[in-house]
Scaffold this active site. Structure first.
Site, mmCIF file in Angstrom:
data_model
loop_
_atom_site.group_PDB
_atom_site.id
_atom_site.type_symbol
_atom_site.label_atom_id
_atom_site.label_comp_id
_atom_site.label_asym_id
_atom_site.label_seq_id
_atom_site.Cartn_x
_atom_site.Cartn_y
_atom_site.Cartn_z
ATOM 1 N N GLU A 116 39.234 43.069 59.139
ATOM 2 C CA GLU A 116 39.632 42.786 60.530
ATOM 3 C C GLU A 116 38.764 41.692 61.153
ATOM 4 O OE1 GLU A 116 42.316 44.045 61.149
ATOM 5 O OE2 GLU A 116 42.456 46.088 60.384
ATOM 6 N N HIS A 139 35.970 48.596 66.395
ATOM 7 C CA HIS A 139 37.282 49.163 66.062
ATOM 8 C C HIS A 139 37.069 50.511 65.406
ATOM 9 C CE1 HIS A 139 41.172 49.835 64.316
ATOM 10 N NE2 HIS A 139 40.724 49.684 63.083
ATOM 11 N N HIS A 141 39.171 54.772 64.835
ATOM 12 C CA HIS A 141 40.428 55.526 64.743
ATOM 13 C C HIS A 141 40.306 56.857 65.500
ATOM 14 C CE1 HIS A 141 41.034 53.406 60.516
ATOM 15 N NE2 HIS A 141 41.136 52.561 61.528
ATOM 16 N N GLU A 169 36.301 59.971 85.783
ATOM 17 C CA GLU A 169 35.503 58.860 85.261
ATOM 18 C C GLU A 169 36.347 57.697 84.718
ATOM 19 O OE1 GLU A 169 33.381 60.123 81.827
ATOM 20 O OE2 GLU A 169 31.979 58.466 81.878
ATOM 21 N N HIS A 210 47.286 53.736 64.771
ATOM 22 C CA HIS A 210 46.168 53.198 63.993
ATOM 23 C C HIS A 210 44.823 53.436 64.699
ATOM 24 C CE1 HIS A 210 44.493 49.734 61.360
ATOM 25 N NE2 HIS A 210 43.513 50.473 61.825
HETATM 26 P P1 13P Z 1 37.730 47.438 56.637
HETATM 27 O O1 13P Z 1 37.231 48.415 55.600
HETATM 28 O O2 13P Z 1 38.224 46.168 56.013
HETATM 29 O O3 13P Z 1 36.735 47.205 57.740
HETATM 30 O O4 13P Z 1 39.037 48.089 57.298
HETATM 31 C C1 13P Z 1 38.966 49.308 57.967
HETATM 32 C C2 13P Z 1 40.008 49.454 59.017
HETATM 33 O O5 13P Z 1 39.865 50.275 59.889
HETATM 34 C C3 13P Z 1 41.184 48.564 58.980
HETATM 35 O O6 13P Z 1 41.864 48.565 60.190
HETATM 36 ZN ZN ZN Z 2 41.502 50.483 61.298
#
Ligand code: 13P
Ligand code: ZN
Length: 271
Positions: A116, A139, A141, A169, A210
């Site tokens: 990413e 980033h 999840h 909050e 995602h």
């Molecule tokens: P990477 O292992 O390439 O960082 O990817 C993880 C991920 O969350 C892809 O969206």
């Molecule tokens: Zn991801």
């Protein structure tokens, strides 16, 4: 002279990636972090002066030329970074032509930046236009937030209003609301471009089914932003588990009053 592995910046990334893992937001290799490090913060380290290798990037990073980033490696597990920082993290400098990065430290067993990375770089570039202190893209999840992207309309106004009303909050922490892109294939420049367009207006962008991209001045600020958004999503989930009937909530007037008292400007397209 000190070793870069002992620097406060590496220590911060080690700790935060482990904390993200402990939240269950970064299973396996899920998630990535990039942290813009200032040249003055790199003074005094003995092992970061040589470019160990050049790594091509799938994005023209000319506007970021010369900038330094600590970046998590692709395919590596947040669970492990705390124990193997010089294998699973890298310190890179964007080359003058913007087509590659020079590796100064880390990625010890031949690793490369996260898949990413184009989205991270485009994100930094966009946020820097709005905030010269922009330093971090994160980033991950988050479970409840991802679940909500299955059950709620993917409309930024609708989504932001639900999250704002789940806890007092929320509005104070993300008064602009959250951006949302359509579902897209990750790891591409296209998803990077769509995310960067949203980062022009929002510091957090949801990738349906995602995860989330957060941006900001510091690791703490971005982690706090994502935690607050996910906490709102968790409260929403618990409400559904308690039957889903809302007997009282935070009103639009309450949101506007909150904004006034806390000195933040709520996104008036959403209220
Ligand atoms: P990477 O292992 O390439 O960082 O990817 C993880 C991920 O969350 C892809 O969206
Ligand atoms: Zn991801």
């Amino acid at each position: 002279m000190a070793k870069f592995i002992d620097s406060p910046m590496v220590t911060e990334v080690k700790k935060i990636t482990f904390r993200l893992y402990c939240h269950d937001w970064d299973e396996r290799n899920g998630g990535n972090v990039s942290y813009r490090v200032l040249p003055e913060e790199l003074e005094g380290y003995e092992d970061i002066s040589e470019v160990k290798r050049n790594i091509p990037i799938d994005f023209n990073g000319k506007d970021l030329a010369g900038m330094y980033f600590i970046v998590t490696a692709t395919g590596r597990y947040f669970k492990n970074i705390i124990d193997f920082p010089d294998r699973d993290l890298g310190l890179v400098r964007i080359a003058e032509d913007g087509k590659s990065v020079g590796l100064l430290w880390g990625y010890g067993d031949g690793a490369s930046p996260t898949s990413e990375f184009p989205t991270h770089l485009m994100g930094h570039q966009e946020r820097l236009k709005h905030d010269p202190e922009q330093r971090v893209i994160m980033h991950c999840h988050p479970t409840n937030l991802i679940a909500m992207t299955f059950t709620q309309n993917l409309d930024e106004r609708n989504f932001s209003r639900i999250l704002w009303k789940m806890q007092t909050e929320s509005l104070v922490v993300f008064p602009e609301g959250v951006g949302i892109i359509p579902w897209m294939v990750p790891g591409t420049t296209s998803i990077g471009e769509e995310t960067a367009k949203k980062l022009a207006k929002f510091r957090a962008v949801i990738w349906p089914q995602h995860g989330i991209f957060g941006s900001g001045k510091s690791i703490d600020e971005v982690y706090g932003l994502i935690e607050t958004i996910e906490k709102a999503a968790q409260i929403w989930t618990v409400i559904q588990m308690q039957g889903g009937e809302i007997k009282q909530t935070i009103t639009d007037d309450d949101l506007l009053n909150l904004g006034k008292v806390f000195g933040v400007e709520p996104n008036r397209n959403f209220i």
